[in-house]
Design a protein around this motif. Structure first.
Motif, PDB file in Angstrom:
ATOM      1  N   CYS A  43      -8.716  -1.255  -3.816  1.00 28.30           N
ATOM      2  CA  CYS A  43      -7.883  -2.222  -3.088  1.00 28.30           C
ATOM      3  C   CYS A  43      -7.217  -3.217  -4.037  1.00 28.30           C
ATOM      4  CB  CYS A  43      -8.703  -2.972  -2.038  1.00 28.30           C
ATOM      5  SG  CYS A  43      -9.045  -1.983  -0.580  1.00 28.30           S
ATOM      6  N   PHE A  44      -7.929  -3.627  -5.068  1.00 31.59           N
ATOM      7  CA  PHE A  44      -7.346  -4.545  -6.036  1.00 31.59           C
ATOM      8  C   PHE A  44      -6.088  -3.946  -6.655  1.00 31.59           C
ATOM      9  CE2 PHE A  44     -11.251  -6.739  -5.645  1.00 31.59           C
ATOM     10  CZ  PHE A  44     -11.111  -7.984  -6.212  1.00 31.59           C
ATOM     11  N   ALA A  45      -6.163  -2.670  -6.994  1.00 35.08           N
ATOM     12  CA  ALA A  45      -5.036  -2.015  -7.651  1.00 35.08           C
ATOM     13  C   ALA A  45      -3.828  -1.877  -6.729  1.00 35.08           C
ATOM     14  CB  ALA A  45      -5.463  -0.638  -8.158  1.00 35.08           C
ATOM     15  N   ARG A  46      -4.075  -1.708  -5.446  1.00 38.95           N
ATOM     16  CA  ARG A  46      -2.971  -1.494  -4.505  1.00 38.95           C
ATOM     17  C   ARG A  46      -2.420  -2.770  -3.906  1.00 38.95           C
ATOM     18  NH1 ARG A  46      -4.993   2.036  -0.055  1.00 38.95           N
ATOM     19  NH2 ARG A  46      -6.831   0.795  -0.405  1.00 38.95           N
ATOM     20  N   HIS A  47      -3.278  -3.764  -3.692  1.00 38.02           N
ATOM     21  CA  HIS A  47      -2.842  -4.950  -2.969  1.00 38.02           C
ATOM     22  C   HIS A  47      -3.422  -6.207  -3.587  1.00 38.02           C
ATOM     23  CE1 HIS A  47      -1.419  -2.243   0.114  1.00 38.02           C
ATOM     24  NE2 HIS A  47      -2.621  -1.691   0.172  1.00 38.02           N
ATOM     25  N   MET A  48      -2.813  -6.666  -4.640  1.00 33.15           N
ATOM     26  CA  MET A  48      -3.270  -7.907  -5.258  1.00 33.15           C
ATOM     27  C   MET A  48      -2.879  -9.082  -4.365  1.00 33.15           C
ATOM     28  SD  MET A  48      -4.701  -7.025  -8.134  1.00 33.15           S
ATOM     29  CE  MET A  48      -4.687  -8.449  -9.175  1.00 33.15           C
ATOM     30  N   ALA A  49      -3.587 -10.182  -4.473  1.00 33.53           N
ATOM     31  CA  ALA A  49      -3.285 -11.374  -3.675  1.00 33.53           C
ATOM     32  C   ALA A  49      -1.869 -11.865  -3.958  1.00 33.53           C
ATOM     33  CB  ALA A  49      -4.301 -12.471  -3.964  1.00 33.53           C
ATOM     34  N   THR A  50      -1.361 -11.574  -5.137  1.00 26.87           N
ATOM     35  CA  THR A  50      -0.015 -12.005  -5.513  1.00 26.87           C
ATOM     36  C   THR A  50       1.056 -11.058  -5.014  1.00 26.87           C
ATOM     37  OG1 THR A  50      -0.124 -10.790  -7.585  1.00 26.87           O
ATOM     38  CG2 THR A  50      -0.883 -13.080  -7.622  1.00 26.87           C
ATOM     39  N   GLY A  51       0.636  -9.930  -4.418  1.00 28.51           N
ATOM     40  CA  GLY A  51       1.594  -8.930  -3.965  1.00 28.51           C
ATOM     41  C   GLY A  51       1.858  -7.862  -5.015  1.00 28.51           C
ATOM     42  N   ALA A  52       1.253  -8.008  -6.183  1.00 25.21           N
ATOM     43  CA  ALA A  52       1.453  -7.025  -7.250  1.00 25.21           C
ATOM     44  C   ALA A  52       0.797  -5.699  -6.894  1.00 25.21           C
ATOM     45  CB  ALA A  52       0.876  -7.557  -8.558  1.00 25.21           C
ATOM     46  N   ASN A  53       1.342  -4.635  -7.440  1.00 20.63           N
ATOM     47  CA  ASN A  53       0.791  -3.303  -7.264  1.00 20.63           C
ATOM     48  C   ASN A  53       0.554  -2.742  -8.656  1.00 20.63           C
ATOM     49  OD1 ASN A  53       0.497  -0.489  -7.001  1.00 20.63           O
ATOM     50  ND2 ASN A  53       1.642  -0.490  -5.088  1.00 20.63           N
ATOM     51  N   LEU A  54      -0.696  -2.429  -8.980  1.00 24.31           N
ATOM     52  CA  LEU A  54      -1.053  -1.986 -10.322  1.00 24.31           C
ATOM     53  C   LEU A  54      -1.075  -0.469 -10.488  1.00 24.31           C
ATOM     54  CD1 LEU A  54      -4.014  -4.439 -11.041  1.00 24.31           C
ATOM     55  CD2 LEU A  54      -1.615  -4.685 -11.677  1.00 24.31           C
ATOM     56  N   LEU A  55      -0.637   0.270  -9.489  1.00 22.39           N
ATOM     57  CA  LEU A  55      -0.770   1.724  -9.551  1.00 22.39           C
ATOM     58  C   LEU A  55       0.051   2.361 -10.671  1.00 22.39           C
ATOM     59  CD1 LEU A  55      -0.980   2.672  -5.778  1.00 22.39           C
ATOM     60  CD2 LEU A  55      -2.825   2.456  -7.459  1.00 22.39           C
ATOM     61  N   GLU A  56       1.050   1.678 -11.180  1.00 20.56           N
ATOM     62  CA  GLU A  56       1.777   2.204 -12.341  1.00 20.56           C
ATOM     63  C   GLU A  56       0.940   2.068 -13.611  1.00 20.56           C
ATOM     64  OE1 GLU A  56       5.715   0.677 -12.815  1.00 20.56           O
ATOM     65  OE2 GLU A  56       6.213   0.975 -10.702  1.00 20.56           O
ATOM     66  N   ASP A  57      -0.029   1.167 -13.591  1.00 23.34           N
ATOM     67  CA  ASP A  57      -0.829   0.873 -14.777  1.00 23.34           C
ATOM     68  C   ASP A  57      -2.231   1.456 -14.755  1.00 23.34           C
ATOM     69  OD1 ASP A  57       1.225  -0.683 -15.956  1.00 23.34           O
ATOM     70  OD2 ASP A  57       0.677  -2.359 -14.654  1.00 23.34           O
ATOM     71  N   VAL A  58      -2.771   1.731 -13.576  1.00 25.11           N
ATOM     72  CA  VAL A  58      -4.124   2.272 -13.451  1.00 25.11           C
ATOM     73  C   VAL A  58      -4.129   3.392 -12.410  1.00 25.11           C
ATOM     74  CG1 VAL A  58      -5.205   0.077 -14.074  1.00 25.11           C
ATOM     75  CG2 VAL A  58      -4.869   0.633 -11.671  1.00 25.11           C
ATOM     76  N   ASP A  59      -5.125   4.254 -12.483  1.00 28.80           N
ATOM     77  CA  ASP A  59      -5.280   5.314 -11.493  1.00 28.80           C
ATOM     78  C   ASP A  59      -6.675   5.230 -10.884  1.00 28.80           C
ATOM     79  OD1 ASP A  59      -5.231   7.507  -9.881  1.00 28.80           O
ATOM     80  OD2 ASP A  59      -4.738   8.935 -11.462  1.00 28.80           O
TER      81      ASP A  59
END
Length: 131
Positions: A43-59
């Motif tokens: 969930c952290f990777a998909r929906h950060m509190a800031t609205g960021a999405n980390l899926l380009e950086d992590v799998d």
């Protein structure tokens, strides 16, 4: 020749796991991460509190052998979300008379055993379908 290891507790454990996944995906390097009761990084990777999405950086959808989480079966925050690595459950014997069980009963109005076996679906969700 030095060893670089990432570690953290709770949200810090999740950050350690995310950073380990980042190094693997972006740099092709495996750095061991040890998490203590960290919520799963999916969930952290998909929906950060800031609205960021980390899926380009992590799998977070693949198994990361370089990540290990240690968690108690009654730890609410440590059992949130799915873990991307290995999970070691600690304190699985004598749950009924343990300090976490007494806390669990106080917080949720049921004994640890009742919470543990009362609802198979709830338990599967909380325990992240661990084997």
């Amino acid at each position: 020749n030095e060893t670089f290891m990432l570690t953290g507790h709770s949200a810090g454990g999740t950050r350690a796991a995310l950073l380990s996944m980042y190094f693997k995906k972006k740099l092709g390097k495996n750095y061991e991460a040890i998490s203590f009761a960290g919520p799963g990084p999916l969930c952290f990777a998909r929906h950060m509190a800031t609205g960021a999405n980390l899926l380009e950086d992590v799998d977070p959808y693949i198994m990361h052998q370089q990540i290990t989480e240690y968690v108690h079966p009654l730890d609410f925050y440590g059992n949130l979300d799915y873990d991307a690595g290995n999970v070691c459950l600690l304190g699985t014997t004598n749950l009924e008379c343990s300090a976490p069980a007494k806390y669990c009963e106080h917080m949720y109005g049921h004994t640890a055993t009742t919470n543990f076996v009362a609802n198979d679906k709830w338990m599967a969700d909380i325990m992240r379908k661990r084997k």
